[in-house]
Design an enzyme around this catalytic site. Structure first.
Site, PDB file in Angstrom:
ATOM      1  N   GLY A  49     -44.385 -30.127  15.568  1.00  0.00           N
ATOM      2  CA  GLY A  49     -43.714 -29.346  14.539  1.00  0.00           C
ATOM      3  C   GLY A  49     -42.219 -29.588  14.426  1.00  0.00           C
ATOM      4  O   GLY A  49     -41.613 -29.211  13.425  1.00  0.00           O
ATOM      5  N   ASP A  50     -41.612 -30.204  15.426  1.00  0.00           N
ATOM      6  CA  ASP A  50     -40.168 -30.470  15.385  1.00  0.00           C
ATOM      7  C   ASP A  50     -39.847 -31.693  16.234  1.00  0.00           C
ATOM      8  O   ASP A  50     -38.977 -31.649  17.102  1.00  0.00           O
ATOM      9  CB  ASP A  50     -39.398 -29.247  15.881  1.00  0.00           C
ATOM     10  CG  ASP A  50     -37.896 -29.341  15.622  1.00  0.00           C
ATOM     11  OD1 ASP A  50     -37.486 -30.114  14.738  1.00  0.00           O
ATOM     12  OD2 ASP A  50     -37.135 -28.639  16.309  1.00  0.00           O
TER      13      ASP A  50
END
Length: 143
Positions: free
Chosen positions: A46-47
């Site tokens: 996600g990041d």
């Protein structure tokens, strides 16, 4: 919590010199393999950015990487979600590491990913990554 010795990939890339090229390539391939392991387990970070990758190097062995900061992580079986994970990483790495000497340092990440991922995962994610890239370019051109 475990303390991971070393520097972030962002710090390593900012300090790289022409003499570090082989070590950077090895590190990026290790990062790709780590991403494939994550995705094989249906976990999407996600990041994925160079700031969320710790690099540990010793004189005796090749660099190793550890992914950190799973605050935005989720489980997903969708190749689209995994491709977006890689697209975010690609944009971040190419903007951080591109020294003009090499067209796309992210190619080493993909080589590591392919070497670790199952053939089915690799083919599905590679196809979706091309689609995500096309959408990203279109968005950049429009506004």
């Amino acid at each position: 919590l475990e303390r991971i010795p070393g520097d972030t990939l962002k710090e390593k890339l900012a300090r790289q010199t022409k003499n570090d090229k082989e070590q950077v390539e090895t590190t990026l391939k290790a990062l790709g393999a780590a991403c494939a392991t994550l995705h094989q387990g249906n976990i999407v970070h996600g990041d994925l950015t160079p700031s969320n990758v710790m690099v540990t190097t010793t004189q005796e062995s090749a660099p190793s990487v550890a992914l950190i900061d799973f605050g935005l992580a989720q489980t997903s079986t969708l190749a689209e979600d995994k491709a977006v994970d890689l697209y975010v990483l690609e944009r971040a790495i190419n903007s951080t590491a591109n020294d003009g000497d090499e067209a796309e340092p992210f190619g080493h990440v993909l080589a590591g990913y392919e070497s670790r991922a199952s053939k089915g995962l690799w083919n599905a994610v590679r196809t979706k990554l091309d689609e995500v890239r096309a959408r990203g370019r279109k968005r950049t051109m429009v506004g």
